[in-house]
Design a protein around this motif. Structure first.
Motif, mmCIF file in Angstrom:
data_model
loop_
_atom_site.group_PDB
_atom_site.id
_atom_site.type_symbol
_atom_site.label_atom_id
_atom_site.label_comp_id
_atom_site.label_asym_id
_atom_site.label_seq_id
_atom_site.Cartn_x
_atom_site.Cartn_y
_atom_site.Cartn_z
ATOM 1 N N ILE A 132 0.832 -1.204 0.000
ATOM 2 C CA ILE A 132 0.000 0.000 0.000
ATOM 3 C C ILE A 132 0.869 1.257 0.000
ATOM 4 C CG2 ILE A 132 -1.716 1.298 1.331
ATOM 5 C CD1 ILE A 132 -2.644 -1.492 2.416
ATOM 6 N N ARG A 135 6.696 2.032 -2.706
ATOM 7 C CA ARG A 135 6.754 2.344 -4.128
ATOM 8 C C ARG A 135 8.085 1.821 -4.672
ATOM 9 N NH1 ARG A 135 2.148 3.307 -3.383
ATOM 10 N NH2 ARG A 135 0.872 5.069 -3.970
ATOM 11 N N LEU A 170 -6.980 4.917 8.485
ATOM 12 C CA LEU A 170 -6.868 5.180 7.048
ATOM 13 C C LEU A 170 -6.056 4.091 6.341
ATOM 14 C CD1 LEU A 170 -6.154 9.012 7.071
ATOM 15 C CD2 LEU A 170 -8.327 7.871 6.738
ATOM 16 N N ARG A 173 -7.646 -1.769 5.282
ATOM 17 C CA ARG A 173 -8.248 -2.044 3.979
ATOM 18 C C ARG A 173 -9.366 -3.061 4.153
ATOM 19 N NH1 ARG A 173 -6.327 1.990 3.090
ATOM 20 N NH2 ARG A 173 -4.753 2.617 1.576
ATOM 21 N N GLU A 177 -10.742 -5.208 -0.754
ATOM 22 C CA GLU A 177 -9.493 -4.586 -1.194
ATOM 23 C C GLU A 177 -8.304 -5.509 -0.931
ATOM 24 O OE1 GLU A 177 -10.076 0.145 -0.568
ATOM 25 O OE2 GLU A 177 -10.255 -1.063 1.230
ATOM 26 N N ARG B 18 -15.497 6.978 -1.748
ATOM 27 C CA ARG B 18 -15.566 7.930 -0.635
ATOM 28 C C ARG B 18 -14.138 8.359 -0.285
ATOM 29 N NH1 ARG B 18 -17.425 4.703 3.584
ATOM 30 N NH2 ARG B 18 -15.359 4.646 4.456
ATOM 31 N N ASP B 20 -11.702 9.396 2.511
ATOM 32 C CA ASP B 20 -11.482 9.378 3.968
ATOM 33 C C ASP B 20 -10.194 10.127 4.265
ATOM 34 O OD1 ASP B 20 -13.719 7.980 4.612
ATOM 35 O OD2 ASP B 20 -12.746 6.081 5.011
ATOM 36 N N PRO B 21 -10.063 10.809 5.384
ATOM 37 C CA PRO B 21 -11.046 11.029 6.437
ATOM 38 C C PRO B 21 -12.107 12.044 6.028
ATOM 39 C CG PRO B 21 -9.024 12.204 6.930
ATOM 40 C CD PRO B 21 -8.753 11.425 5.692
ATOM 41 N N ARG B 73 -11.409 -3.634 -12.095
ATOM 42 C CA ARG B 73 -10.869 -4.384 -10.973
ATOM 43 C C ARG B 73 -9.433 -3.928 -10.669
ATOM 44 N NH1 ARG B 73 -8.053 -8.764 -10.735
ATOM 45 N NH2 ARG B 73 -8.020 -9.936 -8.796
ATOM 46 N N ILE B 77 -7.841 -1.905 -7.407
ATOM 47 C CA ILE B 77 -6.641 -2.347 -6.667
ATOM 48 C C ILE B 77 -5.653 -1.179 -6.559
ATOM 49 C CG2 ILE B 77 -4.641 -3.893 -6.717
ATOM 50 C CD1 ILE B 77 -6.447 -5.955 -8.140
ATOM 51 N N SER B 80 -6.653 1.274 -4.002
ATOM 52 C CA SER B 80 -6.428 0.880 -2.613
ATOM 53 C C SER B 80 -4.973 1.102 -2.188
ATOM 54 C CB SER B 80 -6.856 -0.568 -2.375
ATOM 55 O OG SER B 80 -6.059 -1.424 -3.130
ATOM 56 N N THR B 81 -4.086 1.369 -3.146
ATOM 57 C CA THR B 81 -2.699 1.700 -2.779
ATOM 58 C C THR B 81 -2.477 3.212 -2.673
ATOM 59 O OG1 THR B 81 -1.870 1.826 -5.044
ATOM 60 C CG2 THR B 81 -1.878 -0.354 -4.019
ATOM 61 N N LEU B 82 -3.532 3.972 -2.900
ATOM 62 C CA LEU B 82 -3.403 5.430 -2.791
ATOM 63 C C LEU B 82 -3.493 5.824 -1.318
ATOM 64 C CD1 LEU B 82 -5.091 7.876 -5.221
ATOM 65 C CD2 LEU B 82 -4.883 8.457 -2.845
ATOM 66 N N SER B 83 -2.499 6.511 -0.842
ATOM 67 C CA SER B 83 -2.488 6.863 0.587
ATOM 68 C C SER B 83 -2.306 8.348 0.853
ATOM 69 C CB SER B 83 -1.394 6.082 1.307
ATOM 70 O OG SER B 83 -0.154 6.335 0.709
ATOM 71 N N ALA B 91 -7.547 8.157 2.142
ATOM 72 C CA ALA B 91 -7.807 6.806 1.654
ATOM 73 C C ALA B 91 -9.034 6.885 0.758
ATOM 74 C CB ALA B 91 -8.051 5.863 2.820
ATOM 75 N N ARG B 93 -12.064 4.858 -0.736
ATOM 76 C CA ARG B 93 -12.836 3.621 -0.539
ATOM 77 C C ARG B 93 -13.854 3.476 -1.668
ATOM 78 N NH1 ARG B 93 -9.615 1.880 3.618
ATOM 79 N NH2 ARG B 93 -9.588 3.350 5.343
ATOM 80 N N VAL B 94 -13.649 2.518 -2.516
ATOM 81 C CA VAL B 94 -14.559 2.318 -3.656
ATOM 82 C C VAL B 94 -15.885 1.760 -3.142
ATOM 83 C CG1 VAL B 94 -14.914 1.086 -5.823
ATOM 84 C CG2 VAL B 94 -12.658 1.947 -5.246
ATOM 85 N N LEU B 95 -16.980 2.427 -3.507
ATOM 86 C CA LEU B 95 -18.308 2.025 -3.036
ATOM 87 C C LEU B 95 -19.121 1.337 -4.120
ATOM 88 C CD1 LEU B 95 -19.282 5.308 -1.136
ATOM 89 C CD2 LEU B 95 -18.271 3.257 -0.163
#
Lengths: 214, 187
Positions: A132, A135, A170, A173, A177, B18, B20-21, B73, B77, B80-83, B91, B93-95
């Motif tokens: 996550i 990189r 945050l 997951r 995911e 969505r 977050d936060p 898909r 993925i 979900s690696t985006l921070s 974050a 969150r795919v809804l």
């Protein structure tokens, strides 16, 4: 079968309280979490399991710590080291999880250590944080280690666990995911489900390890 | 160049996610760069070019993203690696995934009132240098905190201090009122 995140770090190690972790974990599809330095609790239907994470210790100290923690209900996870250390720790009763394969040497976990892990019912942890947050080289190395681990897993079928190593909500997951991220190194949905239930498998084996075949 | 007829157009999928936060304000352009970086770093340039990731709109804490049909898909993925987006920790969150933007907008319309109802109190963080005594009525353990967002039982708060002003993710049970007294209303 409990769906468990095998490692989270609540406040003060992270920025989220253990209650908040439990709230979020429930909404992401988990039944339990292993939290560092936290007593056993049941929050909103999520079981909080205390976790003891050992790192940078000689094998002898790990053995004595594992012995002390026996009967407390805590999950003992040990950071992997070199091959000799991993073999010694994998065979130590009271050690539930070997962590940090992504930072360990390429030859740190081989077929002998895998066999010892199977015999002792010790799980290998798949940490999602390098996938996550990492990189480049760091993530490539982690994926490579996990691909290697999956080859040994298919051959020996030792328990696996999956952890987010989240210090914040945050970084948690959702199960969906996690399934997507694990597909990057060849885990299918069944493997992911088994790995998410891995903490329950190592802490409460249920069935006997020895099967009598008539 | 004339627009292609519908049968010749590329099929696309739209994702609702969505951010977050809660209460984080992000620019669509910054989010686009963050999303693109996440896709490229995970799958490489070739896959990113085939995936055609895009950020269409950021509205009410939700984002509508677009990719080519069949790549949703992999796109999820990568998301979900985006921070982080610029300097903010976020974050995504795919809804939901849909074939039309319209249906996702309808879904946002159903989600936003629910969120607004859950937000018992929604206060913006105090500006630097201001000291409003009303906003610092709670503490977490021994640390005084300033609440930023209330969302049902969930509370986001900022640690009060000279240097340390990190955001804490708590619940209402974790908070304790400062100067809470037991004097009844009649006195």
């Amino acid at each position: 079968m409990k769906i468990t995140d095998a490692c989270v770090y609540p406040y003060p190690l992270g920025d989220s309280s253990v209650r908040r972790f439990a709230f979020e974990a429930r909404s992401y599809g988990y039944d339990s979490i292993v939290a560092a330095d936290t007593p056993v609790a049941e929050i909103c239907g999520v079981t909080v399991i205390p976790g003891i994470f050992l790192a940078g210790m000689p094998a002898k100290d790990v053995q004595s710590r594992a012995k002390k923690s026996r009967g407390t209900g805590a999950v003992v996870a040990v950071q992997m080291g070199d091959n000799r250390f991993n073999r010694a720790v994998a065979g130590t009763s009271g050690v539930h999880i070997l962590r940090g394969i992504h930072t360990a040497d390429k030859r740190a976990f081989d077929h002998v250590a895998a066999k010892i892990a199977v015999d002792n019912n010790t799980a290998l942890d798949i940490d999602l944080s390098p996938l996550i947050f990492g990189r480049g080289h760091l993530r490539q190395k982690a994926i490579h280690r996990y691909l290697d681990l999956m080859i040994l897993y298919r051959r020996f079928e030792f328990p696996l666990t999956i952890s987010s190593s989240a210090r914040s909500v945050l970084a948690l997951r959702a199960v969906r995911e996690v399934t997507g991220l694990c597909s990057l190194f060849g885990m299918d949905e069944t493997d992911v489900q088994a790995a998410l239930a891995g903490v329950g498998r190592v802490t409460d084996p249920g069935e006997s390890l020895v099967k009598v075949i008539p | 160049m004339s627009i292609r007829p519908p049968t010749l157009r590329e099929k696309r999928r739209y994702l609702l996610a969505r951010i977050d936060p809660a209460g984080t304000i992000v620019e669509a352009k910054d989010l686009y760069y963050a999303v693109y970086e996440a896709v490229v770093s995970l799958f490489g340039d070739v896959a990113a070019a085939a995936m055609q990731p895009s950020v269409l709109a950021v509205e009410n804490g939700y984002v509508i993203l677009r990719c080519r049909r069949g790549a949703e898909r992999e796109f999820a993925i990568a998301l979900s690696t985006l921070s982080a987006c610029r300097d903010c920790t976020v974050a995504i969150r795919v809804l939901a995934v849909s074939g039309t933007i319209e249906s996702l907008r309808e879904r946002i319309a159903t989600l936003v009132p629910l969120v607004s109802a859950a937000l018992g109190q929604d206060a913006a963080p105090a500006q630097e240098g201001t000291a409003d005594p009303d906003t610092c009525r709670y503490r977490f353990g021994s640390t005084p905190v300033e609440t930023v967002v209330w969302h049902g039982h969930k509370v986001d708060a900022i640690e009060k201090g000279f240097k340390n002003t990190r955001r804490l993710f708590l619940t209402t049970e974790d908070l304790e009122k400062i100067h809470a007294t037991t004097i009844p209303d009649g006195l």
